[in-house]
Design a protein around this motif. Structure first.
Motif, PDB file in Angstrom:
ATOM      1  N   ASN A 215       0.821  -1.216   0.000  1.00 10.89           N
ATOM      2  CA  ASN A 215       0.000   0.000   0.000  1.00 10.89           C
ATOM      3  C   ASN A 215       0.851   1.262   0.000  1.00 10.89           C
ATOM      4  O   ASN A 215       2.043   1.229   0.308  1.00 10.89           O
ATOM      5  CB  ASN A 215      -0.924   0.005   1.221  1.00 10.89           C
ATOM      6  CG  ASN A 215      -1.926  -1.119   1.177  1.00 10.89           C
ATOM      7  OD1 ASN A 215      -2.213  -1.670   0.113  1.00 10.89           O
ATOM      8  ND2 ASN A 215      -2.459  -1.487   2.337  1.00 10.89           N
ATOM      9  N   TYR A 216       0.186   2.368  -0.325  1.00  6.20           N
ATOM     10  CA  TYR A 216       0.786   3.709  -0.255  1.00  6.20           C
ATOM     11  C   TYR A 216       1.925   3.892  -1.249  1.00  6.20           C
ATOM     12  O   TYR A 216       2.938   4.509  -0.946  1.00  6.20           O
ATOM     13  CB  TYR A 216       1.268   4.022   1.170  1.00  6.20           C
ATOM     14  CG  TYR A 216       0.296   3.630   2.244  1.00  6.20           C
ATOM     15  CD1 TYR A 216      -1.076   3.865   2.095  1.00  6.20           C
ATOM     16  CD2 TYR A 216       0.732   2.989   3.402  1.00  6.20           C
ATOM     17  CE1 TYR A 216      -1.974   3.483   3.074  1.00  6.20           C
ATOM     18  CE2 TYR A 216      -0.166   2.611   4.386  1.00  6.20           C
ATOM     19  CZ  TYR A 216      -1.514   2.855   4.220  1.00  6.20           C
ATOM     20  OH  TYR A 216      -2.402   2.476   5.185  1.00  6.20           O
ATOM     21  N   ARG A 217       1.754   3.368  -2.439  1.00 10.58           N
ATOM     22  CA  ARG A 217       2.769   3.537  -3.470  1.00 10.58           C
ATOM     23  C   ARG A 217       2.490   4.801  -4.284  1.00 10.58           C
ATOM     24  O   ARG A 217       1.343   5.217  -4.427  1.00 10.58           O
ATOM     25  CB  ARG A 217       2.808   2.336  -4.417  1.00 10.58           C
ATOM     26  CG  ARG A 217       2.897   0.969  -3.787  1.00 10.58           C
ATOM     27  CD  ARG A 217       3.871   0.801  -2.665  1.00 10.58           C
ATOM     28  NE  ARG A 217       5.177   1.397  -2.867  1.00 10.58           N
ATOM     29  CZ  ARG A 217       6.205   1.223  -2.039  1.00 10.58           C
ATOM     30  NH1 ARG A 217       6.054   0.445  -0.957  1.00 10.58           N
ATOM     31  NH2 ARG A 217       7.370   1.801  -2.267  1.00 10.58           N
ATOM     32  N   ASN A 218       3.558   5.375  -4.817  1.00 11.52           N
ATOM     33  CA  ASN A 218       3.425   6.539  -5.691  1.00 11.52           C
ATOM     34  C   ASN A 218       3.191   6.044  -7.115  1.00 11.52           C
ATOM     35  O   ASN A 218       4.118   5.633  -7.805  1.00 11.52           O
ATOM     36  CB  ASN A 218       4.688   7.407  -5.625  1.00 11.52           C
ATOM     37  CG  ASN A 218       4.514   8.715  -6.382  1.00 11.52           C
ATOM     38  OD1 ASN A 218       3.657   8.836  -7.245  1.00 11.52           O
ATOM     39  ND2 ASN A 218       5.324   9.699  -6.058  1.00 11.52           N
ATOM     40  N   HIS A 219       1.943   6.089  -7.532  1.00 13.98           N
ATOM     41  CA  HIS A 219       1.513   5.544  -8.818  1.00 13.98           C
ATOM     42  C   HIS A 219       1.463   6.619  -9.904  1.00 13.98           C
ATOM     43  O   HIS A 219       1.023   6.358 -11.020  1.00 13.98           O
ATOM     44  CB  HIS A 219       0.113   4.915  -8.622  1.00 13.98           C
ATOM     45  CG  HIS A 219      -0.312   3.986  -9.695  1.00 13.98           C
ATOM     46  ND1 HIS A 219      -1.448   4.189 -10.458  1.00 13.98           N
ATOM     47  CD2 HIS A 219       0.232   2.832 -10.153  1.00 13.98           C
ATOM     48  CE1 HIS A 219      -1.594   3.210 -11.312  1.00 13.98           C
ATOM     49  NE2 HIS A 219      -0.594   2.367 -11.155  1.00 13.98           N
ATOM     50  N   ARG A 220       1.920   7.841  -9.598  1.00 17.34           N
ATOM     51  CA  ARG A 220       1.833   8.956 -10.544  1.00 17.34           C
ATOM     52  C   ARG A 220       2.810   8.786 -11.711  1.00 17.34           C
ATOM     53  O   ARG A 220       3.857   8.171 -11.571  1.00 17.34           O
ATOM     54  CB  ARG A 220       2.100  10.273  -9.812  1.00 17.34           C
ATOM     55  CG  ARG A 220       1.010  10.610  -8.818  1.00 17.34           C
ATOM     56  CD  ARG A 220       1.386  11.714  -7.857  1.00 17.34           C
ATOM     57  NE  ARG A 220       0.269  11.977  -6.940  1.00 17.34           N
ATOM     58  CZ  ARG A 220       0.390  12.480  -5.725  1.00 17.34           C
ATOM     59  NH1 ARG A 220       1.593  12.799  -5.266  1.00 17.34           N
ATOM     60  NH2 ARG A 220      -0.669  12.672  -4.966  1.00 17.34           N
ATOM     61  N   LYS A 221       2.418   9.374 -12.861  1.00 18.03           N
ATOM     62  CA  LYS A 221       3.264   9.384 -14.056  1.00 18.03           C
ATOM     63  C   LYS A 221       3.302  10.812 -14.584  1.00 18.03           C
ATOM     64  O   LYS A 221       2.399  11.257 -15.299  1.00 18.03           O
ATOM     65  CB  LYS A 221       2.721   8.457 -15.139  1.00 18.03           C
ATOM     66  CG  LYS A 221       2.745   6.970 -14.771  1.00 18.03           C
ATOM     67  CD  LYS A 221       1.431   6.512 -14.282  1.00 18.03           C
ATOM     68  CE  LYS A 221       1.391   4.985 -14.215  1.00 18.03           C
ATOM     69  NZ  LYS A 221       0.788   4.450 -13.037  1.00 18.03           N
ATOM     70  N   ARG A 416      -7.821   0.571  -4.735  1.00 15.82           N
ATOM     71  CA  ARG A 416      -6.415   0.906  -4.505  1.00 15.82           C
ATOM     72  C   ARG A 416      -6.110   2.323  -4.977  1.00 15.82           C
ATOM     73  O   ARG A 416      -5.453   3.099  -4.273  1.00 15.82           O
ATOM     74  CB  ARG A 416      -5.517  -0.118  -5.218  1.00 15.82           C
ATOM     75  CG  ARG A 416      -4.037   0.098  -4.980  1.00 15.82           C
ATOM     76  CD  ARG A 416      -3.254  -1.163  -5.274  1.00 15.82           C
ATOM     77  NE  ARG A 416      -3.653  -2.238  -4.374  1.00 15.82           N
ATOM     78  CZ  ARG A 416      -3.221  -2.363  -3.138  1.00 15.82           C
ATOM     79  NH1 ARG A 416      -2.376  -1.471  -2.630  1.00 15.82           N
ATOM     80  NH2 ARG A 416      -3.615  -3.359  -2.390  1.00 15.82           N
ATOM     81  N   SER A 417      -6.572   2.684  -6.159  1.00 16.62           N
ATOM     82  CA  SER A 417      -6.324   4.044  -6.654  1.00 16.62           C
ATOM     83  C   SER A 417      -7.104   5.086  -5.864  1.00 16.62           C
ATOM     84  O   SER A 417      -6.631   6.203  -5.668  1.00 16.62           O
ATOM     85  CB  SER A 417      -6.693   4.145  -8.138  1.00 16.62           C
ATOM     86  OG  SER A 417      -5.670   3.613  -8.957  1.00 16.62           O
ATOM     87  N   PHE A 418      -8.308   4.736  -5.440  1.00 12.58           N
ATOM     88  CA  PHE A 418      -9.145   5.715  -4.740  1.00 12.58           C
ATOM     89  C   PHE A 418      -8.690   5.956  -3.302  1.00 12.58           C
ATOM     90  O   PHE A 418      -8.914   7.036  -2.756  1.00 12.58           O
ATOM     91  CB  PHE A 418     -10.599   5.250  -4.733  1.00 12.58           C
ATOM     92  CG  PHE A 418     -11.244   5.249  -6.097  1.00 12.58           C
ATOM     93  CD1 PHE A 418     -10.779   6.065  -7.108  1.00 12.58           C
ATOM     94  CD2 PHE A 418     -12.326   4.427  -6.353  1.00 12.58           C
ATOM     95  CE1 PHE A 418     -11.384   6.064  -8.354  1.00 12.58           C
ATOM     96  CE2 PHE A 418     -12.945   4.422  -7.602  1.00 12.58           C
ATOM     97  CZ  PHE A 418     -12.467   5.236  -8.606  1.00 12.58           C
ATOM     98  N   ARG A 419      -8.063   4.956  -2.662  1.00 13.04           N
ATOM     99  CA  ARG A 419      -7.762   5.098  -1.243  1.00 13.04           C
ATOM    100  C   ARG A 419      -6.297   4.954  -0.877  1.00 13.04           C
ATOM    101  O   ARG A 419      -5.838   5.581   0.069  1.00 13.04           O
ATOM    102  CB  ARG A 419      -8.551   4.056  -0.432  1.00 13.04           C
ATOM    103  CG  ARG A 419     -10.030   4.275  -0.338  1.00 13.04           C
ATOM    104  CD  ARG A 419     -10.596   3.682   0.962  1.00 13.04           C
ATOM    105  NE  ARG A 419     -10.127   2.341   1.244  1.00 13.04           N
ATOM    106  CZ  ARG A 419     -10.845   1.236   1.071  1.00 13.04           C
ATOM    107  NH1 ARG A 419     -12.065   1.324   0.586  1.00 13.04           N
ATOM    108  NH2 ARG A 419     -10.356   0.049   1.375  1.00 13.04           N
ATOM    109  N   LEU A 420      -5.548   4.121  -1.620  1.00 10.61           N
ATOM    110  CA  LEU A 420      -4.261   3.666  -1.107  1.00 10.61           C
ATOM    111  C   LEU A 420      -3.045   4.172  -1.869  1.00 10.61           C
ATOM    112  O   LEU A 420      -1.960   4.237  -1.290  1.00 10.61           O
ATOM    113  CB  LEU A 420      -4.231   2.131  -1.090  1.00 10.61           C
ATOM    114  CG  LEU A 420      -5.301   1.474  -0.216  1.00 10.61           C
ATOM    115  CD1 LEU A 420      -5.234  -0.040  -0.365  1.00 10.61           C
ATOM    116  CD2 LEU A 420      -5.143   1.873   1.238  1.00 10.61           C
TER     117      LEU A 420
END
Length: 477
Positions: A215-221, A416-420
């Motif tokens: 959890n809590y990964r930086n998924h931004r691009k 996952r995208s909405f919360r984590l």
């Protein structure tokens, strides 16, 4: 250790975690119930799964400082626009922005997602086109290059990007590269893989090095070059995103942005960079040059993550759906929504809006794929039309409403995208951009198969079992 006491120890641990979930985490009741089922139906491994995937009680402690700093900085920087745009007497420059003003104000109020109205958007759906544009921007850089990606694989494309960045660093261009520890390590990346860049004077930042936490990964691009050109979307950096991986041809979506919205991408990068490195480059003119008027597209850069009080991207999605009068087109690789999203889609379809959802025909994560099919199937009887994209793997995360407004970014339509995860999306309000996104969706229909209610009801018992099990554990997080 005397093994005869092991069952009692496991029971105590599971009981402690159960009390934590119920009384301290205040998580979604559905997710809480799912975790309680895991802890007591799988007692020997339940607490291990919880240590890896759960522990929301640490989120506030881990990210409260980041949230406070981000909100304070954004509030101080854009307070004047906040007061102006939330005044109902204000009139936006384009009819699309005026039509979707409630969405704009919502995102402004709950996320400090400030609106810029003079942008140009270029749409990319093929990896070759997107990375050609990114390499061209990197080669043309004169002052600085800032990249932030979830995955930067140690493969041909990843090494080509590192080499291009190192060349610019040797020329004296300031280079900062921020990547997520887990995402990039999964692709073979490590600090050694970036030695060419660091030896040339480039800087790297590793987001949340605790790779044992899913959890809590930086998924931004995000990419920003010279403060005048920006990229945002679903593409990570790796051969997979050129269609050279095990999933075959790759269908994704990204924007190249020029105009004032680039300053917001720059700001997002700086806030994340500061959190990781404690370095804040500052609001210097070199980083925030006057972009002039590149176009007429209004854009908001919306951030989501465990450091935000509300789920701004999800709420933006819902507001767009509720604003639809004619059509809602959605593309996503993962569709595991909560009730607020499914209710919005169901009500739109029952109201006569043409609601269509496109998902992949093949799984990269089987558990998520079967859960996705289950949630899509729930909406078919309400009139939602669903499709599997058959020409490769669909990784795009998009919505376009009435061909006038929508969103492109890193956030999937799942818990996952909405919360984590930390996410970033560009919300736009422009008929020309919306028409391009809708046209891309319609072209994809030619290589897709519709999941009709009849076809869905005819699925095998084996598929039904996979869906049921996957759906049961889908709220975990």
């Amino acid at each position: 250790m005397n093994l005869e006491f092991l069952p009692a120890i496991i029971l105590i641990l599971n009981s402690i975690f159960a009390v934590t979930i119920v009384f301290f985490e205040r998580r979604n009741p559905t997710a809480a119930l799912a975790w309680l089922v895991v802890l007591f139906s799988l007692p020997s491994i339940g607490f291990v799964l919880y240590l890896i995937f759960g522990q929301n009680y640490t989120r506030q402690r881990m990210f409260v400082i980041k949230e406070q700093e981000d909100r304070r900085f954004l509030r101080e920087t854009f307070e004047e626009q906040y007061r102006e745009f939330t005044d109902r007497r204000y009139r936006f420059a384009t009819p699309e922005a005026e039509e979707f003003r409630e969405t704009i104000v919502l995102l402004l109020r709950n996320n400090r997602a400030f609106l810029t109205e003079e942008n140009r958007i270029d749409l990319y759906t093929r990896g070759e086109d997107k990375f050609d544009a990114l390499f061209a921007a990197i080669r043309g850089a004169r002052d600085h290059i800032h990249l932030e990606y979830f995955i930067l694989n140690n493969d041909d494309l990843g090494r080509a990007v590192i080499h291009a960045l190192a060349e610019k660093a040797r020329e004296g261009v300031e280079v900062r590269l921020l990547f997520d520890a887990m995402g990039t390590r999964a692709g073979g990346g490590s600090r050694k893989a970036f030695s060419e860049l660091t030896d040339a004077g480039g800087k790297i930042g590793v987001f949340f090095p605790s790779v044992y936490r899913v959890n809590y990964r930086n998924h931004r691009k995000i990419a920003v070059i010279d403060g005048v050109t920006g990229f945002i979307g679903g593409f990570n950096i790796g051969d997979d995103y050129l269609g050279k991986g095990p999933l075959g041809p790759w269908r994704d979506t990204a924007f190249r942005v020029t105009g004032k919205a680039v300053q917001l991408l720059q700001l997002r990068f700086f806030l994340d960079w500061h959190y990781v490195t404690d370095e804040y480059p500052g609001l210097l003119p070199r980083y925030f040059p006057d972009p002039g008027s590149s176009g007429t597209t209004p854009v908001q850069i919306v951030s989501g993550g465990p450091d935000t009080r509300w789920n701004a991207i999800k709420e933006g999605y819902i507001k767009l759906i509720n604003s639809a009068r004619e059509s809602v087109y959605i593309q996503t690789p993962y569709f595991i929504p909560d009730e607020s999203v499914t209710d919005a889609l169901r009500l739109a379809a029952l109201s006569g809006v043409d609601v269509r959802i496109m998902i992949p025909c093949k799984p990269d994560h089987p558990f998520v794929y079967w859960a996705t099919l289950s949630f899509v199937g729930d909406l078919l009887d309400a009139g939602v039309r669903a499709y599997t994209y058959d020409a490769g793997f669909l990784h795009a995360k998009t919505i376009v409403v009435d061909g006038k407004a929508g969103s492109v970014g890193s956030a999937n339509w799942d818990v996952r995208s909405f919360r984590l995860n930390f996410e970033a999306n560009a919300f736009f309000y422009d008929a020309a951009v919306g028409a391009g996104l809708a046209r891309a969706f319609e072209e994809d229909l030619a290589v897709s198969t519709e999941i009709t209610p009849e076809r869905y009801r005819a699925r095998s018992r084996r598929v039904r079992f996979k869906e049921s099990v996957s759906r049961l554990f889908s709220p975990l997080g």
